[in-house]
Scaffold this motif. Sequence first.
Motif, short mmCIF file in Angstrom:
data_model
loop_
_atom_site.label_atom_id
_atom_site.label_comp_id
_atom_site.label_asym_id
_atom_site.label_seq_id
_atom_site.Cartn_x
_atom_site.Cartn_y
_atom_site.Cartn_z
N LYS A 111 0.81 -1.22 0.00
CA LYS A 111 0.00 0.00 0.00
C LYS A 111 0.84 1.27 0.00
O LYS A 111 0.31 2.37 -0.01
CB LYS A 111 -0.92 0.00 1.22
CG LYS A 111 -1.93 -1.14 1.20
CD LYS A 111 -2.83 -1.08 2.40
CE LYS A 111 -3.87 -2.18 2.32
NZ LYS A 111 -4.88 -2.05 3.38
N PHE A 112 2.18 1.14 0.03
CA PHE A 112 3.07 2.29 0.06
C PHE A 112 3.63 2.60 -1.33
O PHE A 112 3.96 1.69 -2.08
CB PHE A 112 4.26 2.03 0.99
CG PHE A 112 3.93 2.14 2.44
CD1 PHE A 112 3.94 3.38 3.09
CD2 PHE A 112 3.61 1.02 3.17
CE1 PHE A 112 3.64 3.47 4.43
CE2 PHE A 112 3.30 1.10 4.51
CZ PHE A 112 3.31 2.33 5.14
N THR A 113 3.76 3.89 -1.62
CA THR A 113 4.45 4.34 -2.83
C THR A 113 5.40 5.45 -2.44
O THR A 113 5.03 6.38 -1.72
CB THR A 113 3.45 4.88 -3.87
OG1 THR A 113 2.50 3.87 -4.18
CG2 THR A 113 4.16 5.31 -5.15
N LEU A 114 6.65 5.36 -2.89
CA LEU A 114 7.66 6.39 -2.64
C LEU A 114 8.02 7.03 -3.96
O LEU A 114 8.36 6.34 -4.92
CB LEU A 114 8.91 5.77 -2.01
CG LEU A 114 10.10 6.71 -1.83
CD1 LEU A 114 9.79 7.77 -0.77
CD2 LEU A 114 11.34 5.92 -1.46
N GLY A 115 7.97 8.36 -4.02
CA GLY A 115 8.35 9.12 -5.20
C GLY A 115 9.52 10.03 -4.87
O GLY A 115 9.74 10.39 -3.71
N VAL A 175 5.69 10.26 0.04
CA VAL A 175 5.21 8.93 0.43
C VAL A 175 3.69 8.95 0.37
O VAL A 175 3.06 9.90 0.85
CB VAL A 175 5.68 8.57 1.86
CG1 VAL A 175 5.11 7.23 2.28
CG2 VAL A 175 7.18 8.58 1.95
N LYS A 176 3.13 7.91 -0.20
CA LYS A 176 1.67 7.74 -0.24
C LYS A 176 1.35 6.40 0.40
O LYS A 176 2.01 5.40 0.12
CB LYS A 176 1.14 7.76 -1.67
CG LYS A 176 1.38 9.06 -2.37
CD LYS A 176 0.92 9.00 -3.81
CE LYS A 176 1.31 10.28 -4.51
NZ LYS A 176 1.06 10.23 -5.94
N TYR A 177 0.34 6.40 1.25
CA TYR A 177 -0.15 5.16 1.86
C TYR A 177 -1.64 5.06 1.56
O TYR A 177 -2.40 5.95 1.92
CB TYR A 177 0.09 5.15 3.36
CG TYR A 177 -0.48 3.93 4.03
CD1 TYR A 177 0.15 2.70 3.89
CD2 TYR A 177 -1.63 4.00 4.77
CE1 TYR A 177 -0.38 1.56 4.48
CE2 TYR A 177 -2.17 2.87 5.38
CZ TYR A 177 -1.54 1.65 5.23
OH TYR A 177 -2.06 0.53 5.81
N GLN A 178 -2.04 3.99 0.90
CA GLN A 178 -3.43 3.79 0.50
C GLN A 178 -4.12 2.91 1.53
O GLN A 178 -3.84 1.72 1.62
CB GLN A 178 -3.46 3.14 -0.89
CG GLN A 178 -4.73 3.32 -1.63
CD GLN A 178 -4.88 4.75 -2.13
OE1 GLN A 178 -3.92 5.43 -2.41
NE2 GLN A 178 -6.11 5.20 -2.22
N LEU A 185 2.53 12.37 2.38
CA LEU A 185 3.56 13.09 3.10
C LEU A 185 4.67 13.43 2.11
O LEU A 185 5.15 12.55 1.40
CB LEU A 185 4.11 12.24 4.25
CG LEU A 185 5.18 12.88 5.11
CD1 LEU A 185 4.61 14.09 5.86
CD2 LEU A 185 5.74 11.87 6.10
N LYS A 186 5.04 14.71 2.06
CA LYS A 186 6.08 15.14 1.14
C LYS A 186 7.05 16.04 1.88
O LYS A 186 6.65 16.95 2.59
CB LYS A 186 5.48 15.91 -0.04
CG LYS A 186 6.53 16.40 -1.02
CD LYS A 186 5.92 17.10 -2.22
CE LYS A 186 7.00 17.51 -3.19
NZ LYS A 186 6.44 18.00 -4.45
#
Length: 141
Positions: A75-79, A100-103, A112-113
């Motif tokens: 569920k995590f994505t890091l950009g 960071v995105k948490y779905q 969170l950026k």
Amino acid sequence: MEQDYGLMKPRMFGDDVNAWIWGTQFHPSPLGYELYFTNYLRLRQKLYALYIRAGRPYKNTGVGLQVPGLVKAGKFTLGAACDLWDQDMYGTGAAVSLDVKYQFRKGIGLLLKGSWKDDGYLIGQRVDQSVTIFAGVSYQY
């Protein structure tokens, strides 16, 4: 419309695995106008956005790279993003950011950026050297 809630992928030259398209941006800045030439690349199904920019009447050149889905795990994505520039009034500078995105569930998530940048103009950022942290909630339908 039921698949991905009707989400449409942008038209790119290539296939679902590897593709390319370009785009431009033109807008005013404290240094005059600036023009961005952006190359959007999809390599092994991961999106990269690489830009070069030039502006006048004051010198305003730069490059940048964004990878919105650098790491995906459950569920995590890091950009990540990195920008470099050379500007008349501010000199050379750089900026880096991570997001960071948490779905939680389908459609609801947390964002969170965090970013750091040198003195210089970068669209949407403070002009002086700064550290910025953004937090938020996302909802997609």
